[in-house]
Design a protein around this motif. Sequence first.
Motif, PDB file in Angstrom:
ATOM      1  N   GLY A   1       0.813  -1.212   0.000  1.00  0.00           N
ATOM      2  CA  GLY A   1       0.000   0.000   0.000  1.00  0.00           C
ATOM      3  C   GLY A   1       0.845   1.260   0.000  1.00  0.00           C
ATOM      4  O   GLY A   1       0.506   2.252  -0.648  1.00  0.00           O
ATOM      5  N   LEU A   2       1.963   1.212   0.730  1.00  0.00           N
ATOM      6  CA  LEU A   2       2.893   2.348   0.734  1.00  0.00           C
ATOM      7  C   LEU A   2       3.446   2.592  -0.660  1.00  0.00           C
ATOM      8  O   LEU A   2       3.517   3.744  -1.128  1.00  0.00           O
ATOM      9  CB  LEU A   2       4.035   2.064   1.707  1.00  0.00           C
ATOM     10  CG  LEU A   2       5.190   3.081   1.744  1.00  0.00           C
ATOM     11  CD1 LEU A   2       4.690   4.441   2.219  1.00  0.00           C
ATOM     12  CD2 LEU A   2       6.316   2.576   2.654  1.00  0.00           C
ATOM     13  N   LEU A   3       3.800   1.510  -1.353  1.00  0.00           N
ATOM     14  CA  LEU A   3       4.322   1.629  -2.712  1.00  0.00           C
ATOM     15  C   LEU A   3       3.269   2.193  -3.661  1.00  0.00           C
ATOM     16  O   LEU A   3       3.522   3.160  -4.404  1.00  0.00           O
ATOM     17  CB  LEU A   3       4.802   0.267  -3.206  1.00  0.00           C
ATOM     18  CG  LEU A   3       5.253   0.189  -4.667  1.00  0.00           C
ATOM     19  CD1 LEU A   3       6.449   1.102  -4.908  1.00  0.00           C
ATOM     20  CD2 LEU A   3       5.583  -1.254  -5.044  1.00  0.00           C
ATOM     21  N   MET A   4       2.063   1.614  -3.613  1.00  0.00           N
ATOM     22  CA  MET A   4       1.019   2.050  -4.531  1.00  0.00           C
ATOM     23  C   MET A   4       0.536   3.462  -4.202  1.00  0.00           C
ATOM     24  O   MET A   4       0.236   4.261  -5.090  1.00  0.00           O
ATOM     25  CB  MET A   4      -0.157   1.066  -4.495  1.00  0.00           C
ATOM     26  CG  MET A   4       0.213  -0.351  -4.896  1.00  0.00           C
ATOM     27  SD  MET A   4       1.014  -0.455  -6.520  1.00  0.00           S
ATOM     28  CE  MET A   4      -0.368  -0.121  -7.589  1.00  0.00           C
ATOM     29  N   GLY A   5       0.474   3.787  -2.901  1.00  0.00           N
ATOM     30  CA  GLY A   5       0.083   5.135  -2.521  1.00  0.00           C
ATOM     31  C   GLY A   5       1.094   6.167  -2.978  1.00  0.00           C
ATOM     32  O   GLY A   5       0.735   7.278  -3.383  1.00  0.00           O
ATOM     33  N   SER A   6       2.376   5.799  -2.926  1.00  0.00           N
ATOM     34  CA  SER A   6       3.430   6.714  -3.397  1.00  0.00           C
ATOM     35  C   SER A   6       3.324   6.932  -4.900  1.00  0.00           C
ATOM     36  O   SER A   6       3.489   8.053  -5.395  1.00  0.00           O
ATOM     37  CB  SER A   6       4.809   6.146  -3.038  1.00  0.00           C
ATOM     38  OG  SER A   6       4.953   6.007  -1.634  1.00  0.00           O
TER      39      SER A   6
ATOM     40  N   GLN B   1       0.511   9.172  -5.455  1.00  0.00           N
ATOM     41  CA  GLN B   1       0.850  10.554  -5.115  1.00  0.00           C
ATOM     42  C   GLN B   1       1.577  11.232  -6.273  1.00  0.00           C
ATOM     43  O   GLN B   1       1.349  12.404  -6.565  1.00  0.00           O
ATOM     44  CB  GLN B   1       1.725  10.569  -3.856  1.00  0.00           C
ATOM     45  CG  GLN B   1       1.855  11.935  -3.204  1.00  0.00           C
ATOM     46  CD  GLN B   1       2.410  11.848  -1.796  1.00  0.00           C
ATOM     47  OE1 GLN B   1       2.672  10.770  -1.281  1.00  0.00           O
ATOM     48  NE2 GLN B   1       2.579  12.984  -1.158  1.00  0.00           N
ATOM     49  N   GLY B   2       2.437  10.489  -6.933  1.00  0.00           N
ATOM     50  CA  GLY B   2       3.098  11.030  -8.117  1.00  0.00           C
ATOM     51  C   GLY B   2       2.113  11.296  -9.240  1.00  0.00           C
ATOM     52  O   GLY B   2       2.215  12.300  -9.952  1.00  0.00           O
ATOM     53  N   ILE B   3       1.150  10.389  -9.386  1.00  0.00           N
ATOM     54  CA  ILE B   3       0.121  10.573 -10.405  1.00  0.00           C
ATOM     55  C   ILE B   3      -0.706  11.830 -10.119  1.00  0.00           C
ATOM     56  O   ILE B   3      -1.070  12.579 -11.029  1.00  0.00           O
ATOM     57  CB  ILE B   3      -0.782   9.327 -10.469  1.00  0.00           C
ATOM     58  CG1 ILE B   3       0.005   8.138 -11.036  1.00  0.00           C
ATOM     59  CG2 ILE B   3      -2.032   9.591 -11.305  1.00  0.00           C
ATOM     60  CD1 ILE B   3      -0.734   6.826 -10.967  1.00  0.00           C
TER      61      ILE B   3
ATOM     62  N   GLY C   1      -1.401  15.531 -12.235  1.00  0.00           N
ATOM     63  CA  GLY C   1      -2.783  15.817 -12.605  1.00  0.00           C
ATOM     64  C   GLY C   1      -3.545  14.681 -13.245  1.00  0.00           C
ATOM     65  O   GLY C   1      -4.498  14.925 -13.988  1.00  0.00           O
ATOM     66  N   LEU C   2      -3.166  13.429 -12.975  1.00  0.00           N
ATOM     67  CA  LEU C   2      -3.838  12.291 -13.614  1.00  0.00           C
ATOM     68  C   LEU C   2      -4.604  11.427 -12.619  1.00  0.00           C
ATOM     69  O   LEU C   2      -4.929  10.277 -12.929  1.00  0.00           O
ATOM     70  CB  LEU C   2      -2.805  11.422 -14.355  1.00  0.00           C
ATOM     71  CG  LEU C   2      -2.128  12.064 -15.565  1.00  0.00           C
ATOM     72  CD1 LEU C   2      -1.103  11.111 -16.163  1.00  0.00           C
ATOM     73  CD2 LEU C   2      -3.165  12.453 -16.616  1.00  0.00           C
TER      74      LEU C   2
ATOM     75  N   ILE D   1      -3.919   2.603  -4.970  1.00  0.00           N
ATOM     76  CA  ILE D   1      -3.213   3.554  -5.831  1.00  0.00           C
ATOM     77  C   ILE D   1      -4.018   4.832  -6.022  1.00  0.00           C
ATOM     78  O   ILE D   1      -3.456   5.911  -6.225  1.00  0.00           O
ATOM     79  CB  ILE D   1      -2.875   2.916  -7.199  1.00  0.00           C
ATOM     80  CG1 ILE D   1      -1.840   3.773  -7.930  1.00  0.00           C
ATOM     81  CG2 ILE D   1      -4.118   2.726  -8.054  1.00  0.00           C
ATOM     82  CD1 ILE D   1      -1.309   3.122  -9.187  1.00  0.00           C
ATOM     83  N   THR D   2      -5.342   4.737  -5.915  1.00  0.00           N
ATOM     84  CA  THR D   2      -6.171   5.919  -6.109  1.00  0.00           C
ATOM     85  C   THR D   2      -6.296   6.767  -4.844  1.00  0.00           C
ATOM     86  O   THR D   2      -6.916   7.836  -4.882  1.00  0.00           O
ATOM     87  CB  THR D   2      -7.584   5.523  -6.583  1.00  0.00           C
ATOM     88  OG1 THR D   2      -8.211   4.709  -5.582  1.00  0.00           O
ATOM     89  CG2 THR D   2      -7.526   4.772  -7.890  1.00  0.00           C
ATOM     90  N   THR D   3      -5.721   6.308  -3.728  1.00  0.00           N
ATOM     91  CA  THR D   3      -5.709   7.154  -2.531  1.00  0.00           C
ATOM     92  C   THR D   3      -4.787   8.351  -2.712  1.00  0.00           C
ATOM     93  O   THR D   3      -4.924   9.357  -2.013  1.00  0.00           O
ATOM     94  CB  THR D   3      -5.251   6.352  -1.302  1.00  0.00           C
ATOM     95  OG1 THR D   3      -3.916   5.864  -1.507  1.00  0.00           O
ATOM     96  CG2 THR D   3      -6.198   5.176  -1.029  1.00  0.00           C
ATOM     97  N   SER D   4      -3.820   8.209  -3.622  1.00  0.00           N
ATOM     98  CA  SER D   4      -2.918   9.311  -3.981  1.00  0.00           C
ATOM     99  C   SER D   4      -2.127   9.852  -2.801  1.00  0.00           C
ATOM    100  O   SER D   4      -1.792  11.032  -2.746  1.00  0.00           O
ATOM    101  CB  SER D   4      -3.706  10.459  -4.639  1.00  0.00           C
ATOM    102  OG  SER D   4      -4.395  10.000  -5.778  1.00  0.00           O
ATOM    103  N   ASN D   5      -1.820   8.985  -1.834  1.00  0.00           N
ATOM    104  CA  ASN D   5      -1.048   9.397  -0.680  1.00  0.00           C
ATOM    105  C   ASN D   5      -0.367   8.170  -0.096  1.00  0.00           C
ATOM    106  O   ASN D   5      -1.008   7.124   0.064  1.00  0.00           O
ATOM    107  CB  ASN D   5      -1.957  10.068   0.358  1.00  0.00           C
ATOM    108  CG  ASN D   5      -1.198  10.558   1.565  1.00  0.00           C
ATOM    109  OD1 ASN D   5      -0.943   9.803   2.498  1.00  0.00           O
ATOM    110  ND2 ASN D   5      -0.842  11.837   1.553  1.00  0.00           N
TER     111      ASN D   5
END
Length: 240
Positions: free
Chosen positions: A62-67, A70-72, A76-77, A151-155
């Motif tokens: 989750g840390l990896l996907m959230g990171s 966050q880049g996404i 702006g995507l 990944i959609t948590t963006s954090n």
Amino acid sequence: MNLQSIWWTAALTTGLVGSLHCVGMCGPLAMALPVGRLPRSQRGLAMGLYHAGRVTAYASLGLLMGSIGQGILLIGLQRPVSIAAGLFLLLWTLVNRGKLPGLPMTRTTGWIVQPLTRFLQRPTLTAFGGLGFLNGLLPCGFVYVALAGAITTSNALTGTLYMGLFGLGTIPALLTVRVVPNFFPPTLRRRFTLLMPVATIVLALLLLVRGLYSPVSSGKSQHEIPLCHGSQISLTRVDY
């Protein structure tokens, strides 16, 4: 209930429903744990370390996907990715007819299987923690579903918490199948399997709503900035 609360509930529910899938996929591994070779005083701690290792593995993913999310977000995507993730889960569920397959145990997972085998042969408390962590990294369809949400948590922190809740949701069924092996007979598992595509579709719809929903804040606040000669300028700030 706000959207954030719904999101946390979705993470936990995905874990609870996915745990029935885990009974079939990870249940044999849970039953094969060499708990009986440990002193009685260490058995409860060993099982606790095993499940803590699994939750830690999920939280790390989750840390990896959230990171990544966050880049996404920074480019702006976020909304397109959320919509794409929702559509992917819908199509995946339809194509697989509600089944959530994992990846076959090939060379790509050999780096996980080999240490698992060694840990099973050395029943120590450290080994049980390692077994749990590696088990959490094994290919699993429902983990993929949860990662699509993370990944959609963006954090990074939110993604970690999301997958941690997912991992906590998988614990009850795996504990039950270990303590009461006959509690989940094959016929009951087949019935509960019908819930899996439903949970996946619900999460997909939440992802679509998250991507399409665009909160707009109309709040305005005025600030007066003093100038060097005593005059003041009133500025209006608009929060987007």
